[in-house]
Design a protein around this motif. Structure first.
Motif, PDB file in Angstrom:
ATOM      1  N   VAL A 165      45.399  31.111  46.895  1.00 46.31           N
ATOM      2  CA  VAL A 165      45.849  32.508  46.844  1.00 46.31           C
ATOM      3  C   VAL A 165      45.247  33.217  45.640  1.00 46.31           C
ATOM      4  O   VAL A 165      44.758  34.356  45.742  1.00 46.31           O
ATOM      5  CB  VAL A 165      47.394  32.572  46.783  1.00 46.31           C
ATOM      6  CG1 VAL A 165      47.856  34.014  46.581  1.00 46.31           C
ATOM      7  CG2 VAL A 165      48.001  31.988  48.049  1.00 46.31           C
ATOM      8  N   LEU A 166      45.243  32.563  44.487  1.00 45.23           N
ATOM      9  CA  LEU A 166      44.675  33.166  43.278  1.00 45.23           C
ATOM     10  C   LEU A 166      43.181  33.422  43.444  1.00 45.23           C
ATOM     11  O   LEU A 166      42.655  34.438  42.960  1.00 45.23           O
ATOM     12  CB  LEU A 166      44.922  32.251  42.077  1.00 45.23           C
ATOM     13  CG  LEU A 166      46.360  32.222  41.550  1.00 45.23           C
ATOM     14  CD1 LEU A 166      46.558  31.069  40.565  1.00 45.23           C
ATOM     15  CD2 LEU A 166      46.720  33.554  40.875  1.00 45.23           C
ATOM     16  N   ALA A 167      42.501  32.522  44.130  1.00 43.95           N
ATOM     17  CA  ALA A 167      41.073  32.724  44.370  1.00 43.95           C
ATOM     18  C   ALA A 167      40.845  33.933  45.277  1.00 43.95           C
ATOM     19  O   ALA A 167      39.914  34.727  45.058  1.00 43.95           O
ATOM     20  CB  ALA A 167      40.464  31.456  44.989  1.00 43.95           C
ATOM     21  N   GLU A 168      41.701  34.080  46.308  1.00 47.02           N
ATOM     22  CA  GLU A 168      41.580  35.234  47.203  1.00 47.02           C
ATOM     23  C   GLU A 168      41.835  36.539  46.454  1.00 47.02           C
ATOM     24  O   GLU A 168      41.241  37.578  46.764  1.00 47.02           O
ATOM     25  CB  GLU A 168      42.557  35.095  48.370  1.00 47.02           C
ATOM     26  CG  GLU A 168      42.196  33.960  49.321  1.00 47.02           C
ATOM     27  CD  GLU A 168      43.277  33.710  50.354  1.00 47.02           C
ATOM     28  OE1 GLU A 168      44.391  34.291  50.203  1.00 47.02           O
ATOM     29  OE2 GLU A 168      43.024  32.934  51.300  1.00 47.02           O
ATOM     30  N   LEU A 169      42.735  36.476  45.456  1.00 54.65           N
ATOM     31  CA  LEU A 169      43.015  37.658  44.634  1.00 54.65           C
ATOM     32  C   LEU A 169      41.967  37.855  43.553  1.00 54.65           C
ATOM     33  O   LEU A 169      42.032  38.848  42.820  1.00 54.65           O
ATOM     34  CB  LEU A 169      44.402  37.522  43.978  1.00 54.65           C
ATOM     35  CG  LEU A 169      45.613  37.560  44.926  1.00 54.65           C
ATOM     36  CD1 LEU A 169      46.881  37.170  44.168  1.00 54.65           C
ATOM     37  CD2 LEU A 169      45.763  38.946  45.532  1.00 54.65           C
ATOM     38  N   MET A 170      41.030  36.916  43.440  1.00 56.56           N
ATOM     39  CA  MET A 170      39.970  36.940  42.433  1.00 56.56           C
ATOM     40  C   MET A 170      40.529  36.867  41.021  1.00 56.56           C
ATOM     41  O   MET A 170      39.992  37.459  40.080  1.00 56.56           O
ATOM     42  CB  MET A 170      39.077  38.189  42.601  1.00 56.56           C
ATOM     43  CG  MET A 170      38.298  38.164  43.908  1.00 56.56           C
ATOM     44  SD  MET A 170      37.097  39.490  44.078  1.00 56.56           S
ATOM     45  CE  MET A 170      38.194  40.913  44.200  1.00 56.56           C
ATOM     46  N   ALA A 181      41.094  30.236  35.085  1.00 51.85           N
ATOM     47  CA  ALA A 181      41.663  31.591  35.168  1.00 51.85           C
ATOM     48  C   ALA A 181      40.736  32.592  34.493  1.00 51.85           C
ATOM     49  O   ALA A 181      40.183  32.327  33.427  1.00 51.85           O
ATOM     50  CB  ALA A 181      43.036  31.614  34.501  1.00 51.85           C
ATOM     51  N   ILE A 182      40.561  33.742  35.123  1.00 50.34           N
ATOM     52  CA  ILE A 182      39.794  34.792  34.452  1.00 50.34           C
ATOM     53  C   ILE A 182      40.681  35.432  33.399  1.00 50.34           C
ATOM     54  O   ILE A 182      41.918  35.378  33.490  1.00 50.34           O
ATOM     55  CB  ILE A 182      39.272  35.848  35.460  1.00 50.34           C
ATOM     56  CG1 ILE A 182      40.437  36.665  36.043  1.00 50.34           C
ATOM     57  CG2 ILE A 182      38.493  35.201  36.586  1.00 50.34           C
ATOM     58  CD1 ILE A 182      39.958  37.852  36.868  1.00 50.34           C
ATOM     59  N   PRO A 183      40.120  36.044  32.346  1.00 46.94           N
ATOM     60  CA  PRO A 183      40.926  36.628  31.269  1.00 46.94           C
ATOM     61  C   PRO A 183      41.899  37.683  31.800  1.00 46.94           C
ATOM     62  O   PRO A 183      41.610  38.366  32.791  1.00 46.94           O
ATOM     63  CB  PRO A 183      39.877  37.247  30.342  1.00 46.94           C
ATOM     64  CG  PRO A 183      38.638  36.468  30.611  1.00 46.94           C
ATOM     65  CD  PRO A 183      38.684  36.133  32.069  1.00 46.94           C
ATOM     66  N   PRO A 184      43.073  37.833  31.153  1.00 50.61           N
ATOM     67  CA  PRO A 184      44.104  38.774  31.652  1.00 50.61           C
ATOM     68  C   PRO A 184      43.616  40.202  31.814  1.00 50.61           C
ATOM     69  O   PRO A 184      43.973  40.868  32.783  1.00 50.61           O
ATOM     70  CB  PRO A 184      45.205  38.675  30.588  1.00 50.61           C
ATOM     71  CG  PRO A 184      45.003  37.352  29.943  1.00 50.61           C
ATOM     72  CD  PRO A 184      43.531  37.085  29.984  1.00 50.61           C
TER      73      PRO A 184
END
Length: 327
Positions: free
Chosen positions: A46-51, A64-67
């Motif tokens: 799900v997180l990957a789909e949300l990028m 994780a990409i930065p906030p």
């Protein structure tokens, strides 16, 4: 925090653990969030789909990409969603106009020249009024004789007013003096006056009507339910003249102010009293109109005479007319 963008709480929890523990493997991640390894893997999908996460080099573990980047990604997605909603709403508005036109056309009669339309059903009149008022581009004027509009009918009227105001369309409304005795109606009108609607009251408005851009007039029928919609300039012009004459003979209904703002003797209140004096209103009638005591009216009259340097009530009215406070 991310729930406002539609990110489930569990998904956000996984993302937060990945921020706090960037080297955690799947089992550690699942243990920290209280999930099975299979459920944690599903959340990563799900997180990957949300990028919000990316795969490591060579297809390695997710990171994780930065906030701040995550927020930009979510904001961009939300803006795209809102833009699409606005596009659909715009299309729905266009479709609604076509539907209203079909609904009204099948339930009304028009003369051969298309200058007068007769509508017998009050519900169809409401649809036609909605359609015509929304098409206004310059000015919309209402005259509402008789009793106050019932509380349950105010909502749709207010929504139409607010839509027109949001497009910068000036609105004028004339109501009867007696209708202001209903508190809910008076509160509504003073609130709308505060939003920019010009509201005046008259002892006996002669006709229920609406004028749109001074090119179309909707007039209630005298001996039958429904209304006549007039589009002939030769018919609309005298109706517009009638409205203007009644408007100039009416008193303003001003937006209410709290006593702390000095409303009792404000310039607006003084002008309101002088406008009523110019109509020949007695102290008792002014008190009823403004919902204040006769004693306060007399103090306001005195203040008005002083402000205008007038010797009498009549002279104050004359000066008020010269200053354009009342026509």
């Amino acid at each position: 925090m991310l729930e406002m963008f539609g990110v489930p709480a569990t998904t956000e929890a996984v993302y937060r653990v990945m921020l706090d523990k960037p080297t955690a493997d799947l089992d550690e991640l699942a243990a920290h969030v209280g999930l099975s390894a299979e459920a944690a893997r599903a959340e990563l999908t799900v997180l990957a789909e949300l990028m919000l996460v990316n795969a490591g080099p060579g297809g390695g573990p997710y990171f994780a990409i930065p906030p701040e980047q995550a927020l930009e990604v979510l904001l961009a997605a939300e803006e795209a969603r809102i833009s699409e909603c606005q596009r659909r709403v715009g299309r729905a508005r266009e479709d609604l106009g076509e539907l209203v036109e079909a609904f009204v056309a099948s339930r009304s009669l028009r003369d051969s020249g298309g200058f007068v339309e007769q509508i017998d059903d009050p519900a169809v009149v409401t649809s036609r009024l909605f359609q015509l008022a929304r098409s206004g581009t310059r000015k919309v004027s209402f005259m509402l004789p008789g009793d106050a509009v019932p509380p349950e009918a105010i909502g749709p009227s207010a929504r139409l007013d607010n839509e027109l105001l949001s497009r910068g369309i000036p609105l004028r409304a004339i109501v009867s003096d007696t209708s202001l005795e209903s508190r809910h109606w008076r509160d509504h009108l003073t609130g709308q006056a505060g939003r920019g609607v010009q509201v005046r009251s008259h002892p006996a408005p002669p006709q229920r009507l609406v004028i749109v851009d001074e090119t179309v007039a909707i007039v209630s029928r005298a001996q039958a339910p429904g209304a006549l919609v007039m589009m002939d300039p030769d018919l609309v012009a005298p109706i517009t003249a009638l409205f203007d004459a009644v408007w100039h003979a009416s008193a303003p209904v001003l937006a209410e102010r709290s006593p702390a703002e000095g409303d009792e003797f404000s310039d607006a209140r003084v002008r309101q009293v002088v406008a009523l004096l110019a109509q020949g209103q007695k102290d008792e009638a002014i008190a009823r109109r403004l919902q204040i005591s006769v004693r306060t009216v007399r103090r306001l009259v005195s203040a008005s005479l002083t402000a205008l340097h007038a010797e009498s009530r009549f002279e104050a009215g004359v000066i008020a007319v010269r200053r354009g406070w009342v026509s």
